[in-house]
Design a protein around this motif. Structure first.
Motif, short mmCIF file in Angstrom:
data_model
loop_
_atom_site.label_atom_id
_atom_site.label_comp_id
_atom_site.label_asym_id
_atom_site.label_seq_id
_atom_site.Cartn_x
_atom_site.Cartn_y
_atom_site.Cartn_z
N ALA A 95 -40.02 34.73 -2.26
CA ALA A 95 -40.01 34.71 -0.79
C ALA A 95 -38.64 34.33 -0.22
N ILE A 96 -37.68 34.03 -1.08
CA ILE A 96 -36.33 33.68 -0.63
C ILE A 96 -35.45 34.92 -0.72
N GLU A 97 -34.83 35.27 0.38
CA GLU A 97 -33.99 36.48 0.43
C GLU A 97 -32.52 36.11 0.57
N ARG A 151 -32.15 32.46 2.29
CA ARG A 151 -33.01 31.85 3.30
C ARG A 151 -34.48 32.05 2.98
N THR A 152 -35.28 31.05 3.39
CA THR A 152 -36.73 31.16 3.26
C THR A 152 -37.26 32.05 4.37
N GLN A 153 -38.55 32.32 4.34
CA GLN A 153 -39.18 33.12 5.38
C GLN A 153 -39.13 32.43 6.73
N GLU A 154 -38.95 31.10 6.71
CA GLU A 154 -38.81 30.34 7.96
C GLU A 154 -37.36 30.24 8.40
N ASP A 155 -36.48 31.00 7.76
CA ASP A 155 -35.05 31.06 8.07
C ASP A 155 -34.32 29.77 7.72
#
Length: 259
Positions: A95-97, A151-155
């Motif tokens: 989930a980390i991009e 970044r995580t999905q929560e930025d």
């Protein structure tokens, strides 16, 4: 030492001996040269293939008279195959991009950088860097430099990699990450992301700097297989069992640089 190019002479200098930051009880010396100016990209490419690293406008390589522990290492992108632990790391961080961004220092990055330094390298010189020092590390470059923010999905920014782009690959200059996410192995995840990213860019190699078998901080680089090391002037497959004992490396500095 001087390397003469058709454009201008390239001067190399040797630093004074200093305590080695990686292997206790040893002294290090480096050969350094300034790569600033209009020839920077060409010199960076040639010197990187010869085992040099770039910092600011300086390229350097170890020339320690009684030690050859620092071995240039790179990963061929097309043949990299993650092992079981690395596949688990990829799943854990799915989930980390990672996003490429320009090489511009931000406050958000610096806060993460400080947390990382204080948690992992509190006794090192970089722990005392202020924002202007950090900005110089990121932005003071004569070559094609960028950053990858993870970044995580929560930025939430959890990892940053500073990279140089070369004609045959990416160079992983420096990475730092959230020390509170130790179980995520973000450093390894960043390397695997950069390997895949180099592949998408059509670049054959990810350069990882120096592998040091006797240093816990640097030995991890050999886990990205298959890898290649610069040995006696040629890039060859890494086989730790066949490496010679640490001895003089005075002849490792190239007399003629590769094209």
């Amino acid at each position: 030492m001087t390397y003469t190019s058709p454009r201008r002479p390239q001067l190399f200098y040797t630093t004074a001996p200093m305590p080695c930051p990686y292997v206790s009880g040893r002294m290090e010396r480096k050969v350094v040269t300034d790569i600033g100016g209009p020839d920077a990209e060409r010199l960076h490419n040639r010197l990187s293939r010869a085992g040099f690293r770039c910092s600011h406008t300086i390229a350097y390589a170890p020339v320690c008279p009684s030690c050859n522990a620092c071995v240039p290492i790179r990963v061929p992108v097309a043949t990299f195959s993650p092992d079981r632990t690395q596949r688990r790391t990829l799943r854990r961080n799915a989930a980390i991009e990672g996003f490429e961004v320009p090489a511009h220092a931000t406050t958000e990055q610096f806060v993460l950088f400080q947390r990382y330094q204080l948690a992992r390298h509190a006794e090192g010189d970089m722990a005392g860097m202020n924002f202007y020092d950090y900005r110089a590390m990121i932005e003071d470059t004569p070559v094609d430099t960028a950053m990858v923010e993870f970044r995580t999905q929560e930025d939430q920014l959890v990892c940053v990699s500073l990279i140089d782009r070369m004609d045959d690959g990416l160079s992983a200059v420096y990475s730092f990450f959230d020390p509170g996410m130790e179980d995520h192995s973000l450093g390894s995840y960043a390397i695997m992301h950069l390997i895949a990213y180099a592949g998408r860019l059509g670049l054959p190699y990810l350069y990882l700097g120096y592998w040091i078998r006797d240093s816990a901080k640097m030995a991890y680089k050999s886990r990205f297989r298959p890898a290649e090391i610069l040995h006696h002037g040629s890039w060859t497959a890494l086989d730790p069992a066949n490496l010679p004992p640490h001895g003089s490396n005075a002849s490792r500095f190239p007399v003629s640089l590769p094209e």
